[in-house]
Scaffold this motif. Structure first.
Motif, PDB file in Angstrom:
ATOM      1  N   ARG A  44       0.827  -1.209   0.000  1.00  0.00           N
ATOM      2  CA  ARG A  44       0.000   0.000   0.000  1.00  0.00           C
ATOM      3  C   ARG A  44       0.858   1.254   0.000  1.00  0.00           C
ATOM      4  O   ARG A  44       0.552   2.230  -0.684  1.00  0.00           O
ATOM      5  N   ARG A  45       1.957   1.201   0.780  1.00  0.00           N
ATOM      6  CA  ARG A  45       2.850   2.367   0.824  1.00  0.00           C
ATOM      7  C   ARG A  45       3.475   2.601  -0.552  1.00  0.00           C
ATOM      8  O   ARG A  45       3.560   3.737  -1.022  1.00  0.00           O
ATOM      9  N   TRP A  46       3.887   1.512  -1.217  1.00  0.00           N
ATOM     10  CA  TRP A  46       4.490   1.646  -2.548  1.00  0.00           C
ATOM     11  C   TRP A  46       3.474   2.184  -3.555  1.00  0.00           C
ATOM     12  O   TRP A  46       3.795   3.046  -4.384  1.00  0.00           O
ATOM     13  N   LEU A  47       2.230   1.690  -3.475  1.00  0.00           N
ATOM     14  CA  LEU A  47       1.197   2.150  -4.393  1.00  0.00           C
ATOM     15  C   LEU A  47       0.875   3.626  -4.183  1.00  0.00           C
ATOM     16  O   LEU A  47       0.640   4.361  -5.142  1.00  0.00           O
ATOM     17  N   ALA A  50       3.668   5.514  -5.777  1.00  0.00           N
ATOM     18  CA  ALA A  50       3.551   5.448  -7.234  1.00  0.00           C
ATOM     19  C   ALA A  50       2.435   6.348  -7.733  1.00  0.00           C
ATOM     20  O   ALA A  50       2.571   7.047  -8.748  1.00  0.00           O
ATOM     21  N   ALA A  51       1.306   6.357  -7.005  1.00  0.00           N
ATOM     22  CA  ALA A  51       0.180   7.192  -7.407  1.00  0.00           C
ATOM     23  C   ALA A  51       0.551   8.675  -7.338  1.00  0.00           C
ATOM     24  O   ALA A  51       0.171   9.460  -8.223  1.00  0.00           O
ATOM     25  N   LYS A  52       1.278   9.053  -6.296  1.00  0.00           N
ATOM     26  CA  LYS A  52       1.711  10.451  -6.179  1.00  0.00           C
ATOM     27  C   LYS A  52       2.644  10.817  -7.326  1.00  0.00           C
ATOM     28  O   LYS A  52       2.541  11.905  -7.904  1.00  0.00           O
ATOM     29  N   THR A  53       3.553   9.896  -7.665  1.00  0.00           N
ATOM     30  CA  THR A  53       4.483  10.157  -8.768  1.00  0.00           C
ATOM     31  C   THR A  53       3.742  10.316 -10.084  1.00  0.00           C
ATOM     32  O   THR A  53       4.013  11.234 -10.864  1.00  0.00           O
TER      33      THR A  53
END
Length: 357
Positions: A44-47, A50-53
């Motif tokens: 979830r933290r990685w997603l 990624a979503a912010k990027t």
């Protein structure tokens, strides 16, 4: 081995078991327990990252694309001194060579214009023909009037022949222009003396098929991509080289402008995207086969190195439309009217002789 008193003094005294036990019972500093981050939490933290990027890239690219489009929004002007005729509902730009003889009408293909025929047309005029080349609706400097489909373009061609009072001209359609010439002939067979398919099979297949991928390119991005490609000398030269071959004239500044400017005039972008969504002009096989029933001569000419079509296309196309064995120009690529105008002129002369006989 002798042991001296000095050696005994240097040895460490033996450890007292009582003191050792006492030391072991003294309180020690508590240690922080090791915490293991569960896999789901890490995912979830990685997603989220990624979503912010992606969001940042989306905002930045949208801003840059919008800014680029605004900076390049000026449209190119239409050259002065062009010749026009009203062909149906389309103000049609055309070129003319020769002053007497039997008429020949040249119909260009995708991303081409009447100027594409500048090497072939003078040879045909020298053979004793009046030669006409028009900008098909959606291309060149002709007024852009939707829809930009093969039916509307064929009606424009029929109206062009009528507007110039041409008596049963010979039609030569290059690439997708073969389908336009074919449909115009089928619509008014008594108004045409013969038809040639030049580097085209006339079918609504292959390059002519619609694709849903075009809907993935939304504005402002599609406008940016189109303008970047059209404005790039490298890309224009690469496409021209791949289509025409090494034997074609090199593109100088005037040559680049000839291919680029029609795509930069007012209305060109909207028309181009509409035609991309429609697919390259073409007809169903059964409709094309109706040409075989018409009592007019037909001809098929292909470049031998034309990679736009299957190697069997010249033969199958000739059989479909009722033409004799095709003429295949050795080593020529897709733009045969540019790379092999002499050979194409000979093929047109042979077709005209059959039409006259």
């Amino acid at each position: 081995m002798d042991v001296t008193a000095t050696d005994l003094l240097d040895e460490d005294p033996p450890e007292d078991p009582a003191s050792s036990a006492a030391a072991s019972t003294e309180p020690t500093e508590p240690t922080e327990p090791v915490r293991l981050i569960p896999y789901r939490s890490r995912r979830r933290r990685w997603l989220r990252r990624a979503a912010k990027t992606v969001a940042v890239l989306f905002v930045a690219s949208t801003f840059l694309s919008t800014a680029y489009n605004a900076a390049t929004n000026g449209r190119a002007s239409v050259p002065a001194g062009l010749t026009y005729v009203q062909a149906g509902d389309v103000s049609t730009r055309y070129r003319e060579w020769g002053t007497s003889g039997t008429p020949i009408v040249l119909v260009h293909g995708f991303v081409e214009s009447a100027d594409t025929w500048q090497y072939l047309a003078p040879l045909l005029a020298a053979q004793g023909h009046r030669v006409y080349a028009l900008d098909i609706d959606g291309w060149g400097y002709t007024q852009r009037v939707a829809p930009f489909d093969v039916g509307h373009q064929a009606r424009q061609l029929d109206a062009f022949i009528e507007a110039l009072h041409l008596d049963k001209p010979l039609l030569v359609g290059h690439s997708s222009g073969a389908a336009v010439a074919a449909l115009a002939t089928l619509d008014k067979p008594g108004e045409v003396s013969g038809v040639m398919f030049l580097d085209g099979d006339g079918l609504a297949t292959g390059a002519g098929q619609k694709t849903p991928l075009t809907h993935l390119f939304l504005n402002p991005y599609r406008t940016t991509l189109m303008r970047l490609a059209i404005r790039s000398d490298t890309i224009v030269r690469a496409i021209y080289g791949a289509t025409c071959g090494s034997g074609c004239p090199k593109l100088d500044a005037a040559g680049l402008d000839q291919w680029r400017r029609p795509l930069e005039v007012p209305g060109a972008e909207e028309a181009l995207w509409s035609m991309v969504n429609l697919g390259v002009a073409g007809l169903p096989p059964a409709r094309l086969a109706e040409l075989a029933t018409l009592p007019i001569p037909k001809s098929v000419v292909f470049g031998g190195a034309d990679s736009s079509y299957d190697p069997s296309s010249p033969q199958t196309t000739a059989a479909r439309i009722g033409a004799p064995a095709p003429t295949v120009i050795p080593g020529a690529q897709h733009l045969t009217s540019v790379n092999s105008p002499g050979a194409v002129a000979e093929a047109v002369a042979a077709l005209e002789a059959r039409a006259a006989g």
